[in-house]
Design an enzyme around this catalytic site. Sequence first.
Site, PDB file in Angstrom:
ATOM      1  N   SER A   1     -41.039 -29.864 -15.452  1.00 45.72           N
ATOM      2  CA  SER A   1     -40.905 -29.586 -14.091  1.00 45.72           C
ATOM      3  C   SER A   1     -41.199 -30.828 -13.103  1.00 45.72           C
ATOM      4  CB  SER A   1     -41.773 -28.524 -13.394  1.00 45.72           C
ATOM      5  OG  SER A   1     -41.411 -28.229 -12.307  1.00 45.72           O
ATOM      6  N   THR A   2     -41.986 -30.810 -12.013  1.00 43.38           N
ATOM      7  CA  THR A   2     -42.302 -31.916 -11.178  1.00 43.38           C
ATOM      8  C   THR A   2     -42.196 -33.033 -11.921  1.00 43.38           C
ATOM      9  OG1 THR A   2     -42.951 -30.437  -9.890  1.00 43.38           O
ATOM     10  CG2 THR A   2     -43.132 -32.695  -9.219  1.00 43.38           C
TER      11      THR A   2
ATOM     12  N   HIS B   1     -36.972 -27.392 -14.295  1.00 43.89           N
ATOM     13  CA  HIS B   1     -37.071 -26.630 -13.039  1.00 43.89           C
ATOM     14  C   HIS B   1     -36.391 -27.399 -11.941  1.00 43.89           C
ATOM     15  CE1 HIS B   1     -40.875 -24.634 -14.368  1.00 43.89           C
ATOM     16  NE2 HIS B   1     -39.896 -24.113 -15.217  1.00 43.89           N
TER      17      HIS B   1
ATOM     18  N   MET C   1     -45.624 -28.832 -12.051  1.00 43.76           N
ATOM     19  CA  MET C   1     -46.482 -27.907 -11.529  1.00 43.76           C
ATOM     20  C   MET C   1     -46.432 -26.535 -12.074  1.00 43.76           C
ATOM     21  SD  MET C   1     -44.744 -27.083  -7.794  1.00 43.76           S
ATOM     22  CE  MET C   1     -43.188 -26.239  -7.841  1.00 43.76           C
TER      23      MET C   1
ATOM     24  N   ASP D   1     -45.619 -22.559 -16.160  1.00 49.07           N
ATOM     25  CA  ASP D   1     -44.557 -22.179 -17.008  1.00 49.07           C
ATOM     26  C   ASP D   1     -44.650 -23.006 -18.271  1.00 49.07           C
ATOM     27  OD1 ASP D   1     -42.267 -20.567 -17.780  1.00 49.07           O
ATOM     28  OD2 ASP D   1     -40.898 -22.032 -16.721  1.00 49.07           O
TER      29      ASP D   1
END
Length: 342
Positions: free
Chosen positions: A160-161, A186, A279, A282
């Site tokens: 993600s991030t 994401h 973050m 997930d």
Amino acid sequence: MNPVRVLVVDDSATMRGLISASLADDPGIEVIGQASDPLEARQAIKALNPDVMTLDVEMPKMDGLEFLEKVMRLRPFPVVMVSSLTARGATATIRAMELGAVDCIGKPSIDHPNSFDDLPARVRAAAGARLQRPSLGRPGAVDELATYKPDGRIVAIGASTGGVEALISVIAGYPENCPPTVMTVHMPSPFTRSFARRLDGLTDAHVAEAEDGAPIEVGRVYLAPGSLTHLEVAGGAHPRCRLNSDEQVNGHRPSVDVMFDSTAKAFGSRAVGVILTGMGRDGAAGLLSMRRAGASTLGQNEASSVVYGMPKVAFEIGAVERQLAIGDMRAGILKLTSSGKS
């Protein structure tokens, strides 16, 4: 705890207002200033010392990418790119992530009217991000690739991030005969399409957005389409990608948990699961399912993660068999999927 102080930079007064209003709904965020172009933003940075800046890509007087490059060289701090959901905007945004932007989010459109729903969460995550440039591989990686021979296992990677730079670090050195690899990050569409093209140009393997029914083969990397569908894998004699538009999981579609869970069911011990910077949580439960099914599992370590969220949760619940720095992750994956010297 002090609120995250944010500077909003966009040439459109309407868009500055929308961004500011979205952030104002979060009591942990304070919009301390706005700027309509990079020249105003430069003065605001000096005067206000923000914790995070949201930045548009296309602006007058100075291109957003040029400005970002100067910021990262002279006064690096977390930047979240806010870009139009167009092919041009997506390509520029991927470049911005390579230059050091922490995250990206698409501007609202007819097809994506609620794209700012998670903007406050992304800004808060950015505020705690580590700004660093990951190594693209340790010395000796080229020699390792020259002797690599896949053993038939599949690799599933979630991020993600901070995931753009992390995935570039891993995939850029993949060999032409890489293990079949599925990835979920994401990121909104069409950013994933541009990102897949960028990765494809950095490796001898073939990288593309996943398509429903696409055969999962050696030498290929499949990236889940952003904001549209979950990516699953189906096993059997002829493994294939499966896309579905089911509800969000953990607030995400595509979800890393969905991909990991399907990999655990379809491949069991014939898989390697990898969870990278990001973050939230997930992917943690799905990675645990993979480990319980006999798969090998790797997690990015805290020191090299932009945001040590997803890999931290996965490690804490026992889903991660081994933690590695991002610069060692590619070699770790290839070692686990190698049948030995060819």
